[in-house]
Write an enzyme that holds these catalytic residues in place. Structure first.
Site, mmCIF file in Angstrom:
data_model
loop_
_atom_site.group_PDB
_atom_site.id
_atom_site.type_symbol
_atom_site.label_atom_id
_atom_site.label_comp_id
_atom_site.label_asym_id
_atom_site.label_seq_id
_atom_site.Cartn_x
_atom_site.Cartn_y
_atom_site.Cartn_z
ATOM 1 N N ALA A 257 -30.744 -38.482 98.605
ATOM 2 C CA ALA A 257 -30.466 -37.362 99.263
ATOM 3 C C ALA A 257 -31.028 -36.859 100.497
ATOM 4 O O ALA A 257 -30.685 -35.633 100.970
ATOM 5 C CB ALA A 257 -31.027 -36.011 98.076
ATOM 6 N N ASP B 150 -41.194 -34.290 91.609
ATOM 7 C CA ASP B 150 -40.014 -34.459 92.656
ATOM 8 C C ASP B 150 -39.242 -33.048 92.709
ATOM 9 O O ASP B 150 -37.890 -33.289 92.721
ATOM 10 C CB ASP B 150 -39.403 -35.642 92.292
ATOM 11 C CG ASP B 150 -38.621 -36.183 93.508
ATOM 12 O OD1 ASP B 150 -38.663 -35.400 94.756
ATOM 13 O OD2 ASP B 150 -37.668 -36.871 93.529
#
Length: 405
Positions: free
Chosen positions: A162, A296
Site C-alpha cells: 500500500a 498493522d
C-alpha cells in the site's frame, strides 16, 4: 473478605494516578504460569503478584479492592507496528489527533505501549510526523509512545503493497545519516528491503546507532537476508505479506524469516491477511521468544465502514477489510486484543502460550523487558483485564485506568 473494606467491580474501577489498589479474584498470567490470584499496584508499579486472596492485603483500609471475578489479568500489550485509528493516520495526524488515536488503542485494545508507524512519504513529511509523535509522547498521560517505527521509504517497489511508489528511495548513506540525525532518539525502528543498493551499509550504520532494523516489503533471497542479519538486521515486519515467497529450492525472504532464529518476526492475525494454517506454521517455526503479534492497524480502525488516508493513499474499509481504491489489501482494522484472540484461535495454542507474542517478546525487541512485558514485582503497572471473549474490560497504563469514551 474483611469488613474493613468494600470491594468494587472491575467494571466500575476508576482512580487517580498514584493511588494504591489491588486486583484480585482473577486469573493471573505470569512468566511462570497462570493461577487464581491478583496484583497489587502502588505508585504506577507492580508491588506484588499473589496467589489466592491474602487476608492481610484485602483487609487494608487504604487500598482500593477491585474484584476481577471470572476475568483474566494479563500484561499490557505492546504494539510495534500500528499506523493509526479513529480516523487519524500517524503520518499526517496532529499532536492532539495522535493522542486520541493512541488512547483509543489503549482503552479498546489493551495497548499500553506502542511504536506509531510512519509510511513512505516525502522526507519533510516524515520529519514533521516524527516531531508530532514526539510532542504527543510528551503530552499523553497513560499509554506510552516508545518511539517511531519508520516503515519505508527504503522499500522494494515490486513489493510496495500500500506504499506510494513515488516516494520509495534507495538507502543512500547521506540520506540515512540525515534521517537518523533529524529523528534522533525518536527513531526506534526502521523497515527496509535489504536487497536494495546501499542497504547493507545502511543496516550496519543504523544498528550501530541502536536503531532496530527490520526486513519488509522485500524480494530478498535467503542469502541476502543472511548477509543483512550478519550486519545487524534483527526483525521482520508482517510475515508472509509483501515478501518474496517460499520455494523449496529458493526459500527467499519468507524462508529466511521462518527459519532464522535470530530474527524476531511479526504476524498480523486478523483472519484476513493470513490463512489459519499459515498462522499455525508461523508459531511452530519461530522460537517462542521471537514471535511478535502486531496490528498493522490503519486509521480506519475503530470506524464504521468508510474511507480514511494512509499517507496520501485513500483507504476504504468495507466488510471487515481495508484496501486501496485499486483493490490492494492494505493494513488491518484490528486492535491488539483481537490480534491475541485471532492468534489463539488460528494457532490452536492457549492464551498462556500466545500472550508473550503481545507482551514480553516485543518488550525484549525494544530492550525494555526489565520494566515492561510481564506481571512481575517492580515493573510498570501495565495491565489489561479481559473477559472470556477477549474483550477489554479495563486497561491500566503505568497505574492509570483508561476506559472507553
Amino acid at each position: 473478605m474483611s469488613n474493613n473494606n468494600q470491594s468494587i467491580s472491575v467494571h466500575n474501577f476508576e482512580h487517580r494516578r498514584d493511588q494504591s489498589f489491588i486486583l484480585y479474584n482473577g486469573t493471573v498470567y505470569t512468566p511462570w504460569g497462570k493461577f487464581h490470584g491478583g496484583v497489587t499496584v502502588r505508585k504506577g508499579k507492580i508491588d506484588a503478584v499473589f496467589k489466592g486472596e491474602p487476608a492481610d492485603m484485602l483487609a487494608a483500609k487504604s487500598e482500593i479492592l477491585v474484584n476481577c471475578y471470572e476475568k483474566s489479568i494479563v500484561p499490557g500489550f505492546i504494539d510495534l507496528h500500528v499506523h493509526g485509528s479513529k480516523g487519524f493516520d500517524f503520518t499526517l495526524a496532529s499532536t492532539e489527533e495522535i493522542t486520541r488515536a493512541v488512547s483509543f488503542q489503549a482503552a479498546t485494545g489493551g495497548t499500553t505501549a506502542l511504536l506509531p508507524t510512519i509510511v513512505s512519504a516525502p522526507l519533510n513529511t516524515i520529519k514533521r510526523a516524527s516531531e508530532k509523535i514526539k510532542q504527543a509522547r510528551i503530552k499523553i498521560s497513560g499509554p506510552q509512545i516508545l518511539g517511531v517505527h519508520l516503515e519505508g521509504p527504503f522499500l522494494n517497489p515490486w513489493y510496495k503493497g500500500a506504499h506510494s511508489e513515488e516516494y520509495l528511495r534507495h538507502p543512500e548513506p547521506k540520506l540515512i545519516e540525515d534521517l537518523a540525525a533529524s529523528l534522533g532518539e525518536e527513531l526506534s525502528m526502521i523497515t527496509l528491503s535489504p536487497e536494495l543498493p546501499y542497504a547493507i551499509e545502511a543496516i550496519s550504520y543504523l544498528s550501530r546507532q541502536g536503531i532496530i532494523v527490520a526486513l519488509g516489503h522485500s524480494g530478498a533471497t535467503l542469502e541476502e537476508v543472511q548477509k543483512a542479519v550478519d550486519c545487524g538486521l534483527s526483525h521482520a515486519v508482517h510475515t508472509y505479506s509483501t515478501m518474496r515467497r517460499f520455494h523449496h529450492r529458493s526459500p527467499g525472504a519468507l524462508g529466511a524469516v521462518l527459519t532464522m532464529d535470530e530474527i524476531s518476526a511479526e504476524i498480523v492475525a486478523d483472519g484476513v491477511h493470513i490463512d489459519p494454517a499459515a498462522v499455525k506454521l508461523f508459531f511452530r517455526a519461530k522460537p517462542p521468544g521471537q514471535a511478535i503479534l502486531v496490528t498493522d492497524a490503519l486509521a480506519v480502525c475503530g470506524l464504521t465502514d468508510g474511507e480514511c488516508m494512509l499517507g496520501d493513499k485513500k483507504i476504504i474499509k468495507r466488510a471487515g477489510k481495508a484496501f486501496l481504491e485499486n483493490g490492494t489489501l492494505a493494513g488491518s482494522i484490528i486492535t491488539m486484543n483481537l490480534a491475541v484472540a485471532g492468534a489463539v484461535k488460528m494457532s490452536s495454542l492457549s492464551l498462556e502460550k500466545i500472550l508473550p507474542a503481545a507482551t514480553i517478546n516485543p518488550a525484549r525487541v525494544l530492550g525494555l523487558d526489565n520494566c515492561k512485558g510481564s506481571l512481575e514485582k517492580g515493573k510498570d503497572a501495565d495491565i489489561v483485564i479481559l473477559d472470556d471473549d477477549y474483550r477489554v474490560i479495563s486497561t491500566i497504563c503505568r497505574g492509570k485506568v483508561f476506559r472507553h469514551s
